[in-house]
Design a protein around this motif. Structure first.
Motif, PDB file in Angstrom:
ATOM      1  N   LEU A  21     -19.978  15.634  14.965  1.00  0.00           N
ATOM      2  CA  LEU A  21     -21.460  15.643  15.378  1.00  0.00           C
ATOM      3  C   LEU A  21     -21.721  15.102  16.761  1.00  0.00           C
ATOM      4  N   PRO A  22     -22.387  16.046  17.310  1.00  0.00           N
ATOM      5  CA  PRO A  22     -22.871  15.630  18.897  1.00  0.00           C
ATOM      6  C   PRO A  22     -23.429  14.357  18.837  1.00  0.00           C
ATOM      7  N   VAL A  23     -23.435  13.595  19.960  1.00  0.00           N
ATOM      8  CA  VAL A  23     -23.900  12.128  19.679  1.00  0.00           C
ATOM      9  C   VAL A  23     -25.372  12.163  19.604  1.00  0.00           C
ATOM     10  N   ASP A  24     -26.163  13.182  20.222  1.00  0.00           N
ATOM     11  CA  ASP A  24     -27.771  13.117  19.773  1.00  0.00           C
ATOM     12  C   ASP A  24     -27.979  13.459  18.375  1.00  0.00           C
ATOM     13  N   ARG A  25     -27.179  13.779  17.839  1.00  0.00           N
ATOM     14  CA  ARG A  25     -27.164  14.121  16.080  1.00  0.00           C
ATOM     15  C   ARG A  25     -26.795  12.918  15.259  1.00  0.00           C
ATOM     16  N   SER A  26     -26.199  12.005  16.005  1.00  0.00           N
ATOM     17  CA  SER A  26     -25.790  10.912  15.231  1.00  0.00           C
ATOM     18  C   SER A  26     -26.707   9.984  14.294  1.00  0.00           C
ATOM     19  N   LEU A  27     -27.927  10.175  14.520  1.00  0.00           N
ATOM     20  CA  LEU A  27     -29.025   9.541  13.876  1.00  0.00           C
ATOM     21  C   LEU A  27     -29.089   9.935  12.483  1.00  0.00           C
ATOM     22  N   ARG A  28     -28.440  10.950  12.051  1.00  0.00           N
ATOM     23  CA  ARG A  28     -28.297  11.559  10.929  1.00  0.00           C
ATOM     24  C   ARG A  28     -27.419  10.881   9.927  1.00  0.00           C
ATOM     25  N   LEU A  29     -26.471  10.212  10.461  1.00  0.00           N
ATOM     26  CA  LEU A  29     -25.585   9.476   9.684  1.00  0.00           C
ATOM     27  C   LEU A  29     -25.979   8.381   9.143  1.00  0.00           C
ATOM     28  N   LYS A  30     -25.751   8.334   7.790  1.00  0.00           N
ATOM     29  CA  LYS A  30     -26.189   7.095   6.919  1.00  0.00           C
ATOM     30  C   LYS A  30     -25.128   6.443   6.361  1.00  0.00           C
ATOM     31  N   LEU A  31     -25.116   5.279   6.113  1.00  0.00           N
ATOM     32  CA  LEU A  31     -24.037   4.490   5.250  1.00  0.00           C
ATOM     33  C   LEU A  31     -24.980   3.221   4.440  1.00  0.00           C
ATOM     34  N   ASN A  32     -24.531   3.341   3.129  1.00  0.00           N
ATOM     35  CA  ASN A  32     -24.690   2.246   2.282  1.00  0.00           C
ATOM     36  C   ASN A  32     -24.241   1.024   2.737  1.00  0.00           C
ATOM     37  N   PRO A  33     -24.652  -0.219   2.459  1.00  0.00           N
ATOM     38  CA  PRO A  33     -23.988  -1.573   2.824  1.00  0.00           C
ATOM     39  C   PRO A  33     -22.506  -1.677   2.658  1.00  0.00           C
ATOM     40  N   THR A  34     -21.978  -1.103   1.201  1.00  0.00           N
ATOM     41  CA  THR A  34     -20.616  -1.240   0.775  1.00  0.00           C
ATOM     42  C   THR A  34     -19.679  -0.470   1.620  1.00  0.00           C
ATOM     43  N   PRO A  35     -19.814   1.018   1.852  1.00  0.00           N
ATOM     44  CA  PRO A  35     -19.224   1.812   2.560  1.00  0.00           C
ATOM     45  C   PRO A  35     -19.192   1.271   4.034  1.00  0.00           C
ATOM     46  N   GLN A  36     -20.383   0.972   4.599  1.00  0.00           N
ATOM     47  CA  GLN A  36     -20.452   0.207   5.748  1.00  0.00           C
ATOM     48  C   GLN A  36     -19.611  -0.879   6.122  1.00  0.00           C
ATOM     49  N   LYS A  37     -19.323  -1.795   5.374  1.00  0.00           N
ATOM     50  CA  LYS A  37     -18.384  -2.754   5.477  1.00  0.00           C
ATOM     51  C   LYS A  37     -16.963  -2.262   5.429  1.00  0.00           C
ATOM     52  N   GLU A  38     -16.796  -1.479   4.563  1.00  0.00           N
ATOM     53  CA  GLU A  38     -15.523  -0.751   4.443  1.00  0.00           C
ATOM     54  C   GLU A  38     -15.030  -0.053   5.834  1.00  0.00           C
ATOM     55  N   LEU A  39     -15.877   0.722   6.348  1.00  0.00           N
ATOM     56  CA  LEU A  39     -15.788   1.434   7.581  1.00  0.00           C
ATOM     57  C   LEU A  39     -15.468   0.470   8.630  1.00  0.00           C
ATOM     58  N   GLU A  40     -16.392  -0.370   8.580  1.00  0.00           N
ATOM     59  CA  GLU A  40     -16.261  -1.696   9.650  1.00  0.00           C
ATOM     60  C   GLU A  40     -14.817  -2.339   9.729  1.00  0.00           C
ATOM     61  N   HIS A  41     -14.402  -2.620   8.552  1.00  0.00           N
ATOM     62  CA  HIS A  41     -13.052  -3.370   8.480  1.00  0.00           C
ATOM     63  C   HIS A  41     -12.001  -2.212   9.089  1.00  0.00           C
ATOM     64  N   ILE A  42     -11.911  -0.997   8.561  1.00  0.00           N
ATOM     65  CA  ILE A  42     -11.055   0.018   8.824  1.00  0.00           C
ATOM     66  C   ILE A  42     -10.902   0.123  10.257  1.00  0.00           C
ATOM     67  N   LEU A  43     -12.196   0.380  10.974  1.00  0.00           N
ATOM     68  CA  LEU A  43     -12.224   0.596  12.232  1.00  0.00           C
ATOM     69  C   LEU A  43     -11.692  -0.541  13.181  1.00  0.00           C
ATOM     70  N   HIS A  44     -11.837  -1.745  12.749  1.00  0.00           N
ATOM     71  CA  HIS A  44     -11.575  -2.792  13.554  1.00  0.00           C
ATOM     72  C   HIS A  44      -9.965  -3.094  13.388  1.00  0.00           C
ATOM     73  N   LEU A  45      -9.516  -2.556  12.301  1.00  0.00           N
ATOM     74  CA  LEU A  45      -7.968  -2.596  12.247  1.00  0.00           C
ATOM     75  C   LEU A  45      -7.472  -1.702  13.350  1.00  0.00           C
ATOM     76  N   CYS A  46      -8.130  -0.620  13.640  1.00  0.00           N
ATOM     77  CA  CYS A  46      -7.567   0.760  14.386  1.00  0.00           C
ATOM     78  C   CYS A  46      -7.877   0.326  15.842  1.00  0.00           C
ATOM     79  N   LEU A  47      -8.763  -0.384  16.150  1.00  0.00           N
ATOM     80  CA  LEU A  47      -9.047  -0.931  17.373  1.00  0.00           C
ATOM     81  C   LEU A  47      -8.000  -1.869  18.159  1.00  0.00           C
TER      82      LEU A  47
END
Length: 231
Positions: free
Chosen positions: A205-231
């Motif tokens: 997605l282009p940056v200006d369409r990122s507003l469409r991206l939604k995440l429920n709390p559980t997958p949001q925590k999972e994604l945050e954990h995964i990305l912080h392991l990658c950073l």
């Protein structure tokens, strides 16, 4: 010595010596650069307001290209991102973005996509009641622009197409691992279909369409954990 002029975002501003400041910018044309601003901490200095982190500025500096430290001649505010500072959660989210850019961007290497990404996301942040999905979007795209693209279709090891319900994620390789290959090592961690889909959309997605991206709390925590392991 050559004189340079261009736009940048203030990432960090530290006291240096008795009255100077050491300032780190992310510039469009030269990537991350550091510059000494002489007498910046004196009351009569014209630099006091412009060197605040998060400011989008026009800078003039000199020094030899390839050197690790430049001398700042002038710094004028283009956009102070005032709306970012009016809400505490938004402000801390913006500070987090410039912190990871400052920590992970190589010095003296221009990367216009990273510069543009940061600029656009800082403009979008005040419109988010929950900045979490936008921060995750930024992390995904930032890593991609640094050259660490996520493998979201094939197994990192055997290169077979991964089945969504049976796949796992390897943070070291920033990609998927099939069920068979995941049994050979302990690095792979669980990843849900919604988290994987968010990563795929974040890469497309282009940056200006990122507003469409939604995440429920559980997958949001999972994604945050995964990305912080990658950073």
């Amino acid at each position: 010595m050559p004189l340079y002029q261009g736009k940048g975002i203030v990432l960090r501003s530290l006291e240096f010596g008795e009255s100077d400041r050491l300032v780190t910018f992310l510039s469009r044309d030269w990537g991350k650069i550091k510059a000494i601003c002489k007498n910046a901490r004196k009351v009569k200095s014209g630099f006091l307001a412009s060197l605040t982190p998060l400011n989008y500025v026009e800078i003039v500096f000199f020094g030899r290209e390839g050197r690790s430290l430049f001398r700042l001649n002038a710094c004028e505010i283009v956009n102070p991102f005032s709306r970012l500072r009016s809400d505490l959660e938004t402000f801390f989210a913006a500070l987090y973005l410039i912190d990871i850019v400052e920590a992970l961007s190589p010095e003296g290497e221009a990367n216009e996509p990273v510069f543009q990404l940061l600029l656009e996301v800082l403009n979008l942040l005040p419109g988010y009641k929950n900045p979490g999905p936008l921060l995750r979007f930024f992390e995904i795209r930032f890593l991609d622009y640094l050259g660490y693209r996520f493998e979201t279709e094939k197994c990192l090891h055997c290169r077979n197409t991964c089945k969504p319900r049976e796949t796992r994620f390897n943070p070291t390789g920033s990609g998927l691992v099939c069920a068979a290959c995941s049994r050979r090592g302990k690095e792979a961690i669980a990843i849900s279909a919604s988290t994987l889909n968010f990563i795929k959309m974040g890469l497309q997605l282009p940056v200006d369409r990122s507003l469409r991206l939604k995440l429920n709390p559980t997958p949001q925590k999972e994604l945050e954990h995964i990305l912080h392991l990658c950073l």
